[in-house]
Structure formats: C-alpha cells, structure tokens
Design a protein around this motif. Structure first.
Motif, PDB file in Angstrom:
ATOM      1  N   VAL B 241       0.839  -1.200   0.000  1.00  0.00           N
ATOM      2  CA  VAL B 241       0.000   0.000   0.000  1.00  0.00           C
ATOM      3  C   VAL B 241       0.879   1.257   0.000  1.00  0.00           C
ATOM      4  N   ALA B 242       1.932   1.226   0.804  1.00  0.00           N
ATOM      5  CA  ALA B 242       2.874   2.351   0.816  1.00  0.00           C
ATOM      6  C   ALA B 242       3.594   2.463  -0.528  1.00  0.00           C
ATOM      7  N   LEU B 243       3.897   1.312  -1.109  1.00  0.00           N
ATOM      8  CA  LEU B 243       4.576   1.326  -2.415  1.00  0.00           C
ATOM      9  C   LEU B 243       3.660   1.889  -3.494  1.00  0.00           C
ATOM     10  N   LEU B 244       2.373   1.559  -3.375  1.00  0.00           N
ATOM     11  CA  LEU B 244       1.398   2.103  -4.325  1.00  0.00           C
ATOM     12  C   LEU B 244       1.395   3.627  -4.251  1.00  0.00           C
ATOM     13  N   ALA B 245       1.345   4.150  -3.022  1.00  0.00           N
ATOM     14  CA  ALA B 245       1.323   5.595  -2.835  1.00  0.00           C
ATOM     15  C   ALA B 245       2.597   6.224  -3.405  1.00  0.00           C
ATOM     16  N   ALA B 246       3.736   5.599  -3.117  1.00  0.00           N
ATOM     17  CA  ALA B 246       5.008   6.143  -3.604  1.00  0.00           C
ATOM     18  C   ALA B 246       5.082   6.063  -5.122  1.00  0.00           C
ATOM     19  N   ALA B 247       4.603   4.947  -5.684  1.00  0.00           N
ATOM     20  CA  ALA B 247       4.660   4.774  -7.143  1.00  0.00           C
ATOM     21  C   ALA B 247       3.800   5.824  -7.833  1.00  0.00           C
ATOM     22  N   ASP B 248       2.660   6.142  -7.212  1.00  0.00           N
ATOM     23  CA  ASP B 248       1.793   7.170  -7.787  1.00  0.00           C
ATOM     24  C   ASP B 248       2.450   8.537  -7.662  1.00  0.00           C
ATOM     25  N   LYS B 249       2.992   8.799  -6.483  1.00  0.00           N
ATOM     26  CA  LYS B 249       3.595  10.110  -6.235  1.00  0.00           C
ATOM     27  C   LYS B 249       4.810  10.344  -7.128  1.00  0.00           C
ATOM     28  N   TYR B 250       5.665   9.335  -7.235  1.00  0.00           N
ATOM     29  CA  TYR B 250       6.907   9.527  -7.998  1.00  0.00           C
ATOM     30  C   TYR B 250       6.792   9.036  -9.441  1.00  0.00           C
ATOM     31  N   ASP B 251       5.572   8.703  -9.864  1.00  0.00           N
ATOM     32  CA  ASP B 251       5.332   8.331 -11.259  1.00  0.00           C
ATOM     33  C   ASP B 251       6.199   7.157 -11.720  1.00  0.00           C
ATOM     34  N   ILE B 252       6.090   6.051 -10.985  1.00  0.00           N
ATOM     35  CA  ILE B 252       6.798   4.829 -11.379  1.00  0.00           C
ATOM     36  C   ILE B 252       5.717   3.841 -11.822  1.00  0.00           C
ATOM     37  N   ALA B 253       5.398   3.885 -13.118  1.00  0.00           N
ATOM     38  CA  ALA B 253       4.178   3.236 -13.618  1.00  0.00           C
ATOM     39  C   ALA B 253       4.160   1.731 -13.389  1.00  0.00           C
TER      40      ALA B 253
END
Lengths: 207, 334
Positions: B241-253
């Motif tokens: 869940v934290a990785l999802l948030a980070a991936a969205d924030k830092y645009d790591i598709a």
C-alpha cells in the motif's frame, strides 16, 4: 472471517479544516520565491508533495486556477518593468523572457502531478502551454510593448544596414520567442516594411 | 570427458572446437560405410558419414529430429579430407551454402580415394535457422540469447550491491524514522519527479538530501529495493500500500500497476472498503472494478451493513455516485 472488522478511517488530510487553502498558500509562496529568484532554500520535495496531495484529494481545479492567477500577477509586474526599461528594450525583454521560462520550468516540475492527472482528465490546457499563452497575452499583446518591439526590431535591422555591428544572439532569441509563441506573423503584419523584415529576420533565425 | 561413441569403434567421435568439427578415422575397417557419432555445433547435433565404393562420398546432415524439422539449419561450410601419412594429401570442397534437413541434402564426391588413416574436417563459416515459410533466416551467431540474460543478471547484481553496500552513494533520504543512502542517477532514471529534483538547483540538489516525511524507513527501503531490483515477495507484500502511494507520487508506472494487481488478488470482507477508497484515491480502474463487483455483483455488501453505513457517512460524493450507478447496473441485470 475476522470477527472485529475495522471501520474505515479516512486520511487525516480530508478531515483537516482549510486543508486546501493552507496547502495552496505553501505552493503559492514557493511560486513567488521562484519568480523572485529566492528559491535556493526551497524544497522541491516539500512543494511537490503539497501539490501532489492537493490534486490527489481532488483539489486540482483550485490549484490550476490559483496557478493562473499567481503567474498573471507576476507577469503584470514584469510587464511594467519591461515597459519602463531604461536602456535597451530588447535586452530587457529577452532577460525577462529567459527568467520567465526558467521559473515556469521549475513551477511545472513542482506541479507535475497536475499535468499528469488533473489536466488530461479534465481536458485542460497543459501548464507549459498555459505559461506561453499568459506571456503572450500579458506581455506581447500589451500595446506599448508591441510598439516598442516592432520599433526596436526595425531599428536594429536599420543599424545593421548602416554598417553597425548589432547583437545577433539577442535578435535570434527574440525572434525565437515570437515563433514559439506563435505570434511571429502577427508582429510582422503590424510592420509596414513587411518584406524587409521577413528577409532580415530569416537571416537571424538561420544564424 | 566420455566419448559417447558406439561400440563399433573408438574413432567415431568428432572433436569440435569453435566452428570446426574434426573426425579422425584410424581404420576404415572391412565395411564400405562409416558414420560418425553425433556432434554438436550451433544448436544442432550433426553427423558425418563416409562411403567408399568405386568413389569416396562424404555426407553432412543434422540429426533427424523435431528441431531439424522445425528449425532446419542453413549452413555455409566447407569440408576437407586429408591423410596424415607421409606424402600428405588433401582434398578441399568448395564453400557450400545449403539448407540441410536430411542425409541426402548434401553429398560430396571426393576426387581421390583415401586409405588407412585419414581426417575429415567440417568448418562452418556461418549457421542460420532457415525459415520454413519463406521469411528471413535468423542467425544463431553471435548468440544473443545467452548474452542478454547474462548481462541483465550481472547488472542487477551490481545495482543491488550499490544499494546494499552503499557504493558511491551521493544522496541521503530522510524518512520519518531514519536515513537511507542512494544515488541521484538511479533515482533520476526511475522517476521524473526525482529527475527534476536533481535538475533544478533547489534545496535537494544543494544539500544532496531529500526529506520524505511521508514514508517510513522500512517502506522507503522497500521502494529502494524495488528501484534497485532487489526486493523479495514478502517485503513487497508487506509494504504494497505504501509502495502504491510512492509509485503514484513519484510516477513509477510499472510499480503502480504491480501493486494494483496485488491488491486485487486478496480483496476480502475485511479490506474491501479500504481498497475501494484507495482505488478511488489513486484512480485505479481495475481495483475499483474488482471491489465494486465483489460488493454488488457477488452481493458481499449484505455482510458489511455496519461498515457500509460508516463508509457512506465519510466517503467522497464522487465515489458514492459511482457506487450508486454500480448498484443500479446490478439491479438492471437481475
């Protein structure tokens, strides 16, 4: 099945009063500092995070409109300073244009998530284009600046014909700016010596 | 190394090096026909055979098997027969380029007869896989199938060492509960947000420090683990869940879609409303659809009466409207 299912808790942000206003103030302060060349202390991560969270929690519209208002305010200041420039008008215009594009690049990067998420879903104009449009509307379309611009371009061309050495780099930058804005034609049409200028300005572009 | 030769003679073996196969025949024996053991060159197993009657004939062909049928070799090669006895003689074939499927595809009639000990050489100048349906043949040399995975493994090993041993790190990440070291170049090539942070001359670039207050040390190190290609399934699962948030924030598709898929996998009564909220927040169409379908199509909403009341009191209006439409859709189809 777990016997005690937890009741969903919404994130802190959504229950915080005035969240959007306060966050926008942080971003706006950052934008002001960037335009005032006082940005070395600014944290990109902090500003990006604020802008990101705002859009994530569906305050994209507020951010978008806020951006237009803030940039417009700075453009009005720039307009005054260009109009009342002492010394070379083209120099001052070019300096302000360079400043402006650099600042807008930073602002665009801070508001990157808006460009990625809010802009396409709401069919808005991307920030880069907004920046160019605002510069065109507030600076180039100012009657005073337009007159000064045409006069200065003609004067430079005339000086060169008389055998003087002029600043070709400056001419090239100004003409590149007009091309990028899509107003080159417009500026040319307001000049009587139409063909002269076309011929000469193509020469600068090719330099 | 075992010779793998048949019982017939110890000299059926063809030695190979690089693209050359060499068959030394000590004695031809009483018969008029000898066939070598199979030998491997390229991706095929090959045979050489020599037949001595009035004239001497050499054949070269791939082992008759599925591979030779489906991916027949297109070979450019030359043969040489020579004897080592005094008065050394040697016959060299022209260079041939042929698709070789069976033992009749290539037959070389040698100009003279050889007795006693002699050697047959086959040298492949090039080997390709002939196309069965008339397309371009595909080369097998250089062998990219071997090189690419090897290079990938090696660079992954390097990357994960760079992280785990902090080799020449040049940036500190300060999370809410501890510091991590990483590389500007690696972060920048993963995420446009990091790239812009180190492009502009603002605080992060000046101090070579990023304050990521909205991540914990352990979830941020899971993020770095993903970026540096060194994360195990358990760690990913724990922090997704934290990785999802980070991936969205830092645009790591790719990380974002990988988290989404994982969150779809274990939707259940205990988490469906939370997942729905996350799906809405991060605009995850797949996860949202799965949650809605779990709730409405599969009717699990009836098991969540209390929670759903609380949810409706707090949830965003936009999401509620979507849920309402979903319910209407399900009713219609009943």
């Amino acid at each position: 099945m777990s016997n005690q299912r937890k009741i969903l808790k919404l994130s802190r942000i959504e229950v915080e009063p005035n969240y959007a206003d306060r966050t926008w103030q942080i971003i706006e302060h950052g934008i002001n500092q960037i335009f005032n060349h006082n940005d070395r202390e600014l944290s990109m991560e902090e500003l990006y995070r604020a802008a990101y969270n705002m859009v994530l929690h569906r305050f994209g519209e507020m951010q978008y409109n806020g951006l237009v208002v803030t940039v417009t305010r700075h453009l009005e200041e720039m307009r005054k300073s260009i109009e009342s420039a002492e010394g070379s008008f083209l120099d001052e215009l070019n300096r302000k244009w360079t400043d402006y594009t650099e600042s807008m690049q930073k602002i665009r990067d801070i508001l990157m998530y808006m460009d990625r998420s809010y802009v396409p879903t709401h069919h808005k104009t991307p920030i880069k284009e907004v920046g160019l449009n605002l510069w065109r509307d507030h600076i180039i379309h100012s009657a005073k600046i337009q007159t000064l611009l045409v006069d200065s371009l003609l004067e430079e061309i005339h000086r060169e014909r008389m055998g003087e050495v002029i600043n070709h780099g400056l001419m090239r930058n100004v003409i590149k700016m007009l091309t990028e804005l899509g107003v080159y034609q417009e500026v040319l049409e307001s000049i009587n010596a139409f063909e002269d200028v076309i011929i000469n300005s193509f020469k600068y572009l090719a330099l | 190394m075992t010779t793998g030769s048949t019982a017939s003679a110890g000299d059926s073996r063809v030695e190979t090096i690089a693209r050359l196969g060499q068959w030394r025949i000590d004695t031809f024996g009483p018969c008029s026909y000898r066939r070598s053991d199979s030998f491997r060159l390229g991706i095929w197993n090959w045979y050489l055979s020599v037949e001595k009657n009035r004239v001497m004939v050499v054949r070269l062909y791939p082992e008759p098997c599925r591979l030779a049928k489906e991916q027949p070799p297109l070979a450019r090669f030359m043969l040489r027969v020579s004897n080592t006895a005094p008065g050394r003689r040697c016959c060299v074939s022209p260079v041939h380029e042929k698709v070789l499927r069976g033992s009749d595809d290539f037959v070389w009639q040698v100009d003279s007869m050889f007795h006693g000990r002699f050697t047959v050489d086959v040298e492949f100048l090039d080997l390709k896989i002939a196309s069965i349906n008339g397309g371009e043949p595909s080369p097998i040399w250089p062998d990219e199938d071997m090189l690419q995975p090897l290079a990938s493994r090696s660079s992954l090993r390097c990357l994960s060492r760079m992280l785990s041993e902090s080799i020449h790190t040049d940036v500190t990440i300060r999370t809410s509960d501890g510091d991590l070291r990483a590389h500007k170049a690696v972060l920048s090539s993963t995420s446009p947000v990091f790239a812009s942070m180190f492009f502009h001359d603002l605080r992060e670039n000046q101090l070579s420090t990023i304050d990521i207050d909205d991540m914990t040390l352990s979830s941020c190190s899971a993020l770095l683990g993903y970026i540096y290609g060194d994360i195990d399934q358990g760690e990913f699962w724990k922090h997704r869940v934290a990785l999802l948030a980070a991936a969205d924030k830092y645009d790591i598709a790719d990380l974002k879609s990988c988290c989404e898929e994982s969150l779809v996998e274990d939707i259940g009564l205990g988490n469906v409303l939370e997942r729905l909220q996350e799906a809405w927040l991060y605009r995850l169409a797949g996860l949202k659809k799965a949650c809605m379908s779990y709730l409405f199509e599969f009717g699990k909403i009836h098991d969540l009466r209390d929670e759903i009341n609380a949810f409706f009191r707090q949830a965003d209006r936009e999401l509620m409207v979507e849920m309402f439409h979903e319910i209407l859709g399900v009713w219609k189809s009943i």
